[in-house]
Design an enzyme around this catalytic site. Sequence first.
Site, mmCIF file in Angstrom:
data_model
loop_
_atom_site.group_PDB
_atom_site.id
_atom_site.type_symbol
_atom_site.label_atom_id
_atom_site.label_comp_id
_atom_site.label_asym_id
_atom_site.label_seq_id
_atom_site.Cartn_x
_atom_site.Cartn_y
_atom_site.Cartn_z
ATOM 1 N N ASP A 199 44.249 -32.375 52.801
ATOM 2 C CA ASP A 199 43.205 -32.359 53.822
ATOM 3 C C ASP A 199 43.761 -32.940 55.114
ATOM 4 O O ASP A 199 44.283 -34.059 55.123
ATOM 5 C CB ASP A 199 42.008 -33.180 53.321
ATOM 6 C CG ASP A 199 40.766 -33.015 54.183
ATOM 7 O OD1 ASP A 199 40.898 -32.969 55.418
ATOM 8 O OD2 ASP A 199 39.656 -32.955 53.619
ATOM 9 N N LYS A 209 53.026 -18.582 60.571
ATOM 10 C CA LYS A 209 53.590 -19.475 61.585
ATOM 11 C C LYS A 209 54.693 -20.356 60.991
ATOM 12 O O LYS A 209 55.659 -20.695 61.669
ATOM 13 C CB LYS A 209 52.482 -20.318 62.214
ATOM 14 C CG LYS A 209 51.398 -19.473 62.898
ATOM 15 C CD LYS A 209 50.298 -20.330 63.465
ATOM 16 C CE LYS A 209 49.152 -19.481 63.976
ATOM 17 N NZ LYS A 209 48.419 -18.797 62.861
ATOM 18 N N ALA A 258 48.292 -21.925 55.852
ATOM 19 C CA ALA A 258 48.134 -20.661 55.118
ATOM 20 C C ALA A 258 47.647 -19.539 56.062
ATOM 21 O O ALA A 258 46.844 -19.804 56.951
ATOM 22 C CB ALA A 258 47.150 -20.852 53.969
ATOM 23 N N PRO A 259 48.181 -18.326 55.882
ATOM 24 C CA PRO A 259 49.027 -17.837 54.793
ATOM 25 C C PRO A 259 50.527 -17.971 55.026
ATOM 26 O O PRO A 259 51.311 -17.386 54.279
ATOM 27 C CB PRO A 259 48.636 -16.361 54.723
ATOM 28 C CG PRO A 259 48.326 -16.001 56.146
ATOM 29 C CD PRO A 259 47.680 -17.228 56.746
ATOM 30 N N CYS A 275 42.002 -19.611 66.458
ATOM 31 C CA CYS A 275 41.739 -18.181 66.699
ATOM 32 C C CYS A 275 40.275 -18.014 67.092
ATOM 33 O O CYS A 275 39.600 -17.080 66.669
ATOM 34 C CB CYS A 275 42.102 -17.333 65.486
ATOM 35 S SG CYS A 275 41.288 -17.802 63.949
ATOM 36 N N ASP A 278 48.149 -27.161 53.657
ATOM 37 C CA ASP A 278 46.847 -26.500 53.781
ATOM 38 C C ASP A 278 45.905 -27.089 52.743
ATOM 39 O O ASP A 278 46.330 -27.495 51.652
ATOM 40 C CB ASP A 278 46.970 -24.991 53.570
ATOM 41 C CG ASP A 278 45.776 -24.238 54.138
ATOM 42 O OD1 ASP A 278 45.864 -23.807 55.309
ATOM 43 O OD2 ASP A 278 44.766 -24.096 53.430
ATOM 44 N N CYS A 329 47.363 -26.786 58.320
ATOM 45 C CA CYS A 329 46.454 -25.639 58.132
ATOM 46 C C CYS A 329 47.295 -24.364 58.192
ATOM 47 O O CYS A 329 47.037 -23.454 58.976
ATOM 48 C CB CYS A 329 45.338 -25.627 59.164
ATOM 49 S SG CYS A 329 44.455 -27.196 59.310
#
Length: 443
Positions: free
Chosen positions: A321, A278, A274-275, A393, A295, A272
Amino acid sequence: LSKSLPRAATMVLFSAINRLIPVLRICVYWLSLGMVVEKGQSLSNVLPAMQQKVADKDKALLQELCFGVLRTLSQLEWMIQQLMERPMTGKQRTVHYLIMVGFYQLLHTRIPAHAALAETVEGAVVIKRPQLKGLINGVLRQFQRRQDELLAEFAQSDLRFLHPSWLVKRIKSAYPQQWEAILEANNQRPPMWLRVNRNHHTRDAWIDLLTAAGLTGFPHPDYPDAVRLETPAPVHALPGFDEGWVTVQDASAQGCVNYLLPEDGEQILDLCCAPGGKTTHILEVAPLANVMAVDVDEKRLSRVYDNLKRLGMKATVKQGDGRYPQQWCGEQQFDRILLDAPCSATGVIRRHPDIKWLRRDRDIAELAQLQAEILNATWEHLKPGGTLVYATCSILPEENSQQIAAFLARTPDAELHATGTPASPGQQNLPGVEEGDGFFYAK
């Protein structure tokens, strides 16, 4: 122009031009807001295209209007309800948003009141509702007369927190001592955090360059690459941005690498991704690591490529996925995995105020189920003795501590490290005026 026209005519012409530009900006703003509120689209997806319709000098103000109205949406809606006998519906809904932008300018910007009033009224012509100019003018002037009275009344209403009631209830339940401070932080403009590329400069050395450029930055006490700007600035004003010396990234997002602790030569999965903030941070810490960045959103992967290119880095980038890792990595095992799980994003509302209005209470259980499925599938691709960092987040326990407690209970070969206790697993950061965003980590 000043040489070929009389001074009086020149001033009239300049006045007309200056008036036209804000009117166009307001109409582009209205279109952006309508697509978010009425059609459920993300402002992050809508706004960049809309900004192409205005001059460069107006893009920042367009963003301020869009973000600001969404930040204070419940206040502006309430004001309209007090001043109009019936809501505007159908084709007249456009005027509803036009009035909103007028209210926002009068309440929350330094735009002179006469200019905000004139621009908003003239916007009715551009959106082909000239017959409603009188209505718009009347509502705005009535608001000016009653502004203090309305603000005092709104301050006593349940809407004063500028959040939907379901979200207030969840945050209040999770943080009975801190909920009001969290809501207040969500309603503020976010600080601008930067990540110094340690391969080019130490953080202190880059702060010296920043000072020499006339800007002020403050180091984060816990995250070694993080610098907060005293005042947000355009990226072209940052020393060495184009050369990859620094990246815009929130401090809390940088905390992921503090827990992951990547090393050269390791096989590392950024899931996961994007963008790509990290992904590139991992490669700054461990330039010789073999990083796979995955992603599910193919469009957002273009941002990952852009970030890698700007910083001169390489990673294996794949669309896939997280629930079905065999489809994109086969049987490959990784030394370290960073799973920045899809979540409610309730920790970054100050950066994305449309989240408050796009999310629904029922979304939380659905997201928690998705997170559990990705976590279970990803764990099977971690080498024995390897490290997995789960991050979101979000500030909601269902997605964070409760999610990890359930994972530990059903996964006998998983062991919590350095983040909380088995009874209350993970590290939860809350948004603060001079701190990073709301963020959760479990190692």
